[in-house]
Write an enzyme that holds these catalytic residues in place. Structure first.
Site, short mmCIF file in Angstrom:
data_model
loop_
_atom_site.label_atom_id
_atom_site.label_comp_id
_atom_site.label_asym_id
_atom_site.label_seq_id
_atom_site.Cartn_x
_atom_site.Cartn_y
_atom_site.Cartn_z
N GLU A 271 -2.12 5.64 -11.21
CA GLU A 271 -1.77 4.09 -11.51
C GLU A 271 -2.32 4.02 -12.01
O GLU A 271 -3.04 4.18 -12.31
CB GLU A 271 -1.91 3.68 -9.70
CG GLU A 271 -1.11 3.95 -8.76
CD GLU A 271 -1.96 2.77 -7.51
OE1 GLU A 271 -3.02 2.44 -7.91
OE2 GLU A 271 -1.71 3.76 -6.56
N GLU A 325 4.71 -7.41 -4.32
CA GLU A 325 5.12 -6.59 -2.39
C GLU A 325 4.62 -7.47 -1.86
O GLU A 325 2.49 -7.92 -1.50
CB GLU A 325 4.76 -5.32 -1.91
CG GLU A 325 4.96 -4.06 -3.35
CD GLU A 325 4.21 -2.78 -2.96
OE1 GLU A 325 4.47 -2.35 -2.47
OE2 GLU A 325 3.44 -2.44 -3.92
N LYS A 328 1.74 -6.68 1.86
CA LYS A 328 0.75 -6.15 1.06
C LYS A 328 -0.79 -7.51 1.46
O LYS A 328 -1.09 -8.32 1.01
CB LYS A 328 0.39 -5.89 -0.53
CG LYS A 328 1.24 -4.68 -1.04
CD LYS A 328 0.84 -3.97 -2.87
CE LYS A 328 -0.16 -2.90 -2.07
NZ LYS A 328 -0.86 -2.48 -3.01
N GLU A 334 -3.50 -8.71 -5.26
CA GLU A 334 -2.31 -7.48 -4.94
C GLU A 334 -0.63 -7.56 -4.60
O GLU A 334 -0.41 -6.22 -4.66
CB GLU A 334 -2.94 -6.96 -2.73
CG GLU A 334 -4.76 -6.31 -3.15
CD GLU A 334 -4.68 -5.14 -4.12
OE1 GLU A 334 -3.59 -3.82 -3.57
OE2 GLU A 334 -5.91 -4.83 -5.04
#
Length: 401
Positions: A271, A325, A328, A334
């Site tokens: 990542e 997203e 999250k 985030e």
């Protein structure tokens, strides 16, 4: 024109040819070291079949998911897209039993191979952090049992087993040659490295220069973390020069492994990314910085770069993430690491024509349109004119000299 100028012209022409290939998307097709993380913590994400179309539009052939979602694994069958799956952290205690591990592989992996190209199993994710170390002791036994199950079922030739670590496992990371593991994880890292060497699997890390910059924006140059042109730093012990933080982080892990006697373990990035939006205190989280970070990273992938300590070995990198997203937990950043919004539109402009082919309407997500064809015609025209101009430059040079 001086002789010094003349000797630089071939290099200039090669650079311009490289740019013409980038504009046409040809280089993007050849990059096999670049993948992207496909997170699913959102209530508005497109269906897996539309995700496949999106990955194809990006010409990315590798992805990673954070579970073994059967809908995704079934949809990816015969797509020729490599996929790494993840065993959730909470399952690791169960996998201490070899029979349970065999049952897990038999039900979660075997039904999909070989139609779905599952190439890796991540056993947990960031099992050691500064806040929690309760699960790391379960990691290597679970990995051993999963690998044995793959062997027993005849699947080990398809699938590697590893586990991604955060940089919290390092006691030192600067300069890179000082890289070492924290004493409390050193024994586990020794076991992990022994397993990875025996199974010829890579050591995966999650590397986020953004976090370092956010915590020390006055001390860390923004260009150094964004892969922009900068003076960089030279490791005083190895005299290796680093012009970006991510490569320094990767090499710090490689040096830490070498200190435990494992000099040939491949280090890959599971990542890395940059948020396009953050809370008031999240310095640097912006669309411009996210675009710069990922664009510059991709350009280095196009060039097939390795790190300063391993220049001849292309670095495998998985960008985080494919989508924003919205579910999250944690700070705003985030939720905003995605290159794309859930509707398939770009979260920011990466600057590549091949990444501008996605459109969406209010009722459904589509990934091609008449606008796409127009973009493709425009880029093809640009490529032709670029090659024509370069040819004319070469003719002029040949006549002058």
């Amino acid at each position: 024109m001086t002789s010094r100028t003349f000797t630089r012209l071939p290099n200039l022409i090669n650079v311009l040819l490289l740019l013409s290939l980038v504009f046409s998307g040809n280089i993007l097709r050849s990059v096999t070291s670049l993948g992207i993380n496909y997170g699913q913590v959102g209530n508005n994400l497109p269906s897996p079949d539309k995700v496949i179309n999106l990955l194809r539009s990006l010409r990315i052939t590798k992805t990673r998911i954070y579970d073994t979602n059967p809908q995704i694994l079934s949809a990816f069958a015969n797509s020729n897209i490599e996929i790494i799956v993840t065993i959730e952290n909470q399952v690791l205690t169960l996998l201490q039993d070899p029979q349970q591990a065999l049952q897990w592989v038999d039900s979660h992996i075997k039904p999909y191979i070989p139609a779905t190209r599952i190439t890796g199993i991540m056993v947990g994710n960031e099992l050691f952090t500064d806040e929690d170390s309760s699960l790391i002791g379960y990691m290597v036994p679970a990995m051993i049992n999963i690998h044995k199950a793959l062997v027993q079922l005849g699947l080990d030739r398809y699938v590697q087993v590893s586990s991604p670590s955060s940089l919290a496992v390092l006691a030192e990371s600067y300069p890179p040659s000082a890289g070492s593991f924290k004493p409390e994880v050193s024994s586990v890292m020794q076991q992990l490295l022994q397993f990875l060497e025996a199974t010829r699997s890579p050591f995966w890390i999650n590397a986020y220069p953004y976090f370092a910059y956010k915590d020390n924006p006055d001390k860390i140059p923004i260009d150094y973390v964004l892969f922009n042109r900068n003076i960089g730093m030279t490791d005083p012990n190895t005299r290796l020069h680093y012009d970006n933080m991510m490569y320094a982080q990767v090499d710090a892990v490689a040096f830490a492994a070498a200190k435990l006697g494992y000099r040939n373990i491949e280090v890959r990035v599971a990542e890395t990314g940059w948020p396009s939006k953050g809370d008031a205190g999240e310095v640097g989280a912006s669309p411009a910085n996210a675009a710069t970070y990922n664009r510059n990273l991709m350009m280095r992938q196009f060039a097939g770069e390795g790190t300063p300590a391993r220049r001849n070995s292309r670095l495998d990198v998985y960008i985080f993430a494919l989508f924003n997203e919205d579910m999250k937990p944690g700070p705003t950043s985030e939720k905003n690491y995605g290159i794309f919004r859930p509707d398939g539109s770009l979260a920011y402009n990466l600057g590549f024509s091949t990444m501008s082919t996605t459109t969406a309407n209010s009722e459904s997500v589509t990934y091609s349109s008449s606008a796409t064809k127009a973009v493709n015609r425009a880029t093809a025209t640009l490529e032709c004119w670029t090659i024509f101009i370069l040819a004319m430059i070469q003719v002029v040079i040949s006549r002058l000299f």
